[in-house]
Design a protein around this motif. Structure first.
Motif, mmCIF file in Angstrom:
data_model
loop_
_atom_site.group_PDB
_atom_site.id
_atom_site.type_symbol
_atom_site.label_atom_id
_atom_site.label_comp_id
_atom_site.label_asym_id
_atom_site.label_seq_id
_atom_site.Cartn_x
_atom_site.Cartn_y
_atom_site.Cartn_z
ATOM 1 N N PRO A 1 0.811 -1.218 0.000
ATOM 2 C CA PRO A 1 0.000 0.000 0.000
ATOM 3 C C PRO A 1 0.848 1.274 0.000
ATOM 4 C CG PRO A 1 -0.995 -1.605 1.444
ATOM 5 C CD PRO A 1 0.319 -2.190 1.012
ATOM 6 N N LYS A 2 1.939 1.277 0.786
ATOM 7 C CA LYS A 2 2.791 2.463 0.828
ATOM 8 C C LYS A 2 3.422 2.712 -0.536
ATOM 9 C CE LYS A 2 5.508 3.044 4.362
ATOM 10 N NZ LYS A 2 6.675 2.898 5.293
ATOM 11 N N GLN A 3 3.920 1.655 -1.167
ATOM 12 C CA GLN A 3 4.536 1.802 -2.488
ATOM 13 C C GLN A 3 3.499 2.227 -3.530
ATOM 14 O OE1 GLN A 3 6.106 -2.172 -2.783
ATOM 15 N NE2 GLN A 3 8.171 -1.571 -2.096
ATOM 16 N N SER A 4 2.280 1.692 -3.412
ATOM 17 C CA SER A 4 1.219 2.033 -4.362
ATOM 18 C C SER A 4 0.896 3.514 -4.306
ATOM 19 C CB SER A 4 -0.034 1.213 -4.064
ATOM 20 O OG SER A 4 0.199 -0.170 -4.184
ATOM 21 N N ALA A 5 0.696 4.022 -3.083
ATOM 22 C CA ALA A 5 0.362 5.435 -2.918
ATOM 23 C C ALA A 5 1.527 6.321 -3.332
ATOM 24 C CB ALA A 5 -0.028 5.709 -1.466
ATOM 25 N N LEU A 6 2.752 5.925 -2.976
ATOM 26 C CA LEU A 6 3.931 6.706 -3.319
ATOM 27 C C LEU A 6 4.111 6.799 -4.830
ATOM 28 C CD1 LEU A 6 6.485 8.164 -2.258
ATOM 29 C CD2 LEU A 6 7.654 5.949 -2.315
ATOM 30 N N ALA A 7 3.992 5.663 -5.519
ATOM 31 C CA ALA A 7 4.153 5.650 -6.975
ATOM 32 C C ALA A 7 3.075 6.479 -7.657
ATOM 33 C CB ALA A 7 4.114 4.208 -7.483
ATOM 34 N N TYR A 8 1.847 6.381 -7.169
ATOM 35 C CA TYR A 8 0.732 7.137 -7.751
ATOM 36 C C TYR A 8 0.972 8.638 -7.621
ATOM 37 C CZ TYR A 8 -4.043 8.938 -8.298
ATOM 38 O OH TYR A 8 -5.148 9.645 -8.689
ATOM 39 N N LEU A 9 1.426 9.064 -6.442
ATOM 40 C CA LEU A 9 1.645 10.487 -6.209
ATOM 41 C C LEU A 9 2.813 11.024 -7.025
ATOM 42 C CD1 LEU A 9 1.057 10.514 -2.362
ATOM 43 C CD2 LEU A 9 -0.422 11.526 -4.104
ATOM 44 N N MET A 10 3.868 10.230 -7.145
ATOM 45 C CA MET A 10 5.009 10.670 -7.956
ATOM 46 C C MET A 10 4.618 10.734 -9.429
ATOM 47 S SD MET A 10 8.230 8.811 -6.039
ATOM 48 C CE MET A 10 9.449 9.653 -7.047
ATOM 49 N N TRP A 11 3.755 9.819 -9.862
ATOM 50 C CA TRP A 11 3.240 9.867 -11.237
ATOM 51 C C TRP A 11 2.437 11.141 -11.465
ATOM 52 C CZ3 TRP A 11 -1.988 9.610 -12.788
ATOM 53 C CH2 TRP A 11 -2.181 9.495 -14.177
ATOM 54 N N THR B 1 -9.850 -4.389 1.887
ATOM 55 C CA THR B 1 -8.661 -3.593 2.200
ATOM 56 C C THR B 1 -8.013 -3.064 0.929
ATOM 57 O OG1 THR B 1 -8.300 -4.919 4.200
ATOM 58 C CG2 THR B 1 -6.455 -3.598 3.413
ATOM 59 N N LYS B 2 -8.019 -3.868 -0.136
ATOM 60 C CA LYS B 2 -7.471 -3.398 -1.410
ATOM 61 C C LYS B 2 -8.249 -2.188 -1.922
ATOM 62 C CE LYS B 2 -5.818 -7.962 -2.862
ATOM 63 N NZ LYS B 2 -6.032 -9.105 -3.776
ATOM 64 N N ARG B 3 -9.565 -2.219 -1.743
ATOM 65 C CA ARG B 3 -10.382 -1.073 -2.155
ATOM 66 C C ARG B 3 -10.011 0.157 -1.338
ATOM 67 N NH1 ARG B 3 -13.247 -1.313 -6.986
ATOM 68 N NH2 ARG B 3 -14.207 -3.346 -7.222
ATOM 69 N N LYS B 4 -9.738 -0.049 -0.057
ATOM 70 C CA LYS B 4 -9.345 1.065 0.799
ATOM 71 C C LYS B 4 -8.003 1.645 0.347
ATOM 72 C CE LYS B 4 -11.737 -0.620 4.936
ATOM 73 N NZ LYS B 4 -11.556 -1.107 6.325
ATOM 74 N N VAL B 5 -7.114 0.783 -0.117
ATOM 75 C CA VAL B 5 -5.822 1.253 -0.625
ATOM 76 C C VAL B 5 -6.034 2.172 -1.824
ATOM 77 C CG1 VAL B 5 -3.645 0.568 -1.716
ATOM 78 C CG2 VAL B 5 -4.528 -0.734 0.244
ATOM 79 N N LEU B 6 -6.924 1.778 -2.725
ATOM 80 C CA LEU B 6 -7.224 2.624 -3.887
ATOM 81 C C LEU B 6 -7.787 3.973 -3.437
ATOM 82 C CD1 LEU B 6 -8.878 -0.062 -6.206
ATOM 83 C CD2 LEU B 6 -6.632 0.989 -6.520
ATOM 84 N N ALA B 7 -8.654 3.936 -2.420
ATOM 85 C CA ALA B 7 -9.216 5.183 -1.900
ATOM 86 C C ALA B 7 -8.124 6.039 -1.267
ATOM 87 C CB ALA B 7 -10.304 4.879 -0.883
ATOM 88 N N ALA B 8 -7.187 5.402 -0.567
ATOM 89 C CA ALA B 8 -6.092 6.132 0.064
ATOM 90 C C ALA B 8 -5.222 6.829 -0.978
ATOM 91 C CB ALA B 8 -5.249 5.180 0.901
ATOM 92 N N MET B 9 -4.996 6.168 -2.102
ATOM 93 C CA MET B 9 -4.203 6.764 -3.170
ATOM 94 C C MET B 9 -4.873 8.045 -3.675
ATOM 95 S SD MET B 9 -3.349 3.126 -5.027
ATOM 96 C CE MET B 9 -2.835 3.810 -6.603
#
Length: 309
Positions: free
Chosen positions: A94-104, A140-148
């Motif tokens: 989740p941390k890597q997902s959000a980080l990559a999305y924000l840097m993109w 939880t995966k859906r929550k990760v998408l929402a967090a991004m």
């Protein structure tokens, strides 16, 4: 006031399939706008047009005065979208997902890291921050998408049937997340769960076979139905006389009586005396949806082709 506006918005696929038919609406672009309709009603098509992913065949649309076609690049700086088919990357955390999305999206590493951690904590995902996405539950995966999305600067968020496939507990947890998101941004949500729309919507739109059937607050749409109570009878049960209401027989033979409070009381009393099995309740959004949209059409009964819903 900021507004979402469409004027005779129409979309044809391949010059034949009419997905949207002159959809015109005006609604505040704040809180949660819930769009409901059966599969094939045109929900995904409308989302893709508003999110600048798809050009309309005719008509226009704007959000906060920004034209979705003529000023698409400007609008994209303010929006985020989670399509219905969106999935987390299994080999990332989740941390890597959000980080990559924000840097993109253009954030520097330090700012992206800070935003990612804050967002995961806000949605109580910090304990899963370094867990591989493949090990997380569907909810939880859906929550990760929402967090991004929450971590981004986007103040306009499109979510296309985000709770499809979730169990009831995960779905209700996700509702809390959406309410949190809507405190400081505009959420455009599509769903075919009527309860979900009733629980979340500040503004509700109903699509039926590409046409906008109704729009407004849930109470205002309720007000379009003149009956306050619904009585349901199983198939093959004698139907009592109804003088001030309406009787609807479903395809499975179940009978629904829509009527006012006085007649509902009289009918339920007579059914009780006769020992007839029945249920009675205030008219629900489900009842209203059926009244406004009717039985599923052939188009809505068939599975929607990807990209043409």
């Amino acid at each position: 006031m900021d507004q979402l506006v469409t004027e005779k918005l129409t979309k044809r696929y391949g010059g034949k399939t009419l997905a949207l038919q002159e959809v015109s609406l005006s609604a505040p672009s704040s809180g949660i706008f819930a769009l409901i309709g059966r599969n094939g009603a045109g929900k995904t098509t409308l989302v893709r047009i508003l999110a600048t992913e798809l050009a309309p065949t005719s008509g226009s649309a704007s959000i906060n005065g920004i034209d979705v076609v003529k000023e698409d690049k400007k609008l994209r700086e303010r929006i985020a979208i989670v399509p219905q088919e969106a999935r987390t990357i299994s080999w990332m955390t989740p941390k890597q997902s959000a980080l990559a999305y924000l840097m993109w999206r253009g954030f520097g590493h330090s700012e992206a890291k800070k935003r990612a951690e804050e967002s995961l904590g806000r949605l109580k995902l910090d304990k899963y921050a370094d867990t591989l996405n493949r090990s997380l539950s569907g909810g939880t995966k859906r929550k990760v998408l929402a967090a991004m999305v929450l971590a981004s600067e986007a103040d306009i968020v499109f979510l296309d049937e985000p709770t499809t496939g979730l169990d009831p507990i995960s779905r209700r947890d996700f509702w809390d997340i959406l309410r949190e998101l809507a405190k400081d941004r505009f959420i455009f949500l599509t769903t075919h769960y009527l309860e979900e729309a009733e629980q979340l919507a500040d503004t509700l739109g109903i699509l039926g076979e590409g046409r906008l059937v109704a729009i407004g607050s849930v109470p205002s749409i309720r007000g379009r139905i003149r009956y306050q109570y619904s009585i349901k009878l199983p198939p093959k049960v004698p139907v009592p006389g109804v003088s001030k209401g309406e009787v609807i027989t479903g395809r499975n033979g179940e009978v629904q009586i829509l009527t006012n409070e006085d007649e509902a009381f009289a009918i339920s009393r007579s059914l009780s005396v006769a020992g007839t099995r029945f249920s009675i309740s205030p008219v629900s959004l489900d009842d209203i949806f059926f009244q406004l949209v009717g039985e599923p059409t052939q188009r809505e009964q068939e599975a929607a082709t990807p990209g043409e819903e």
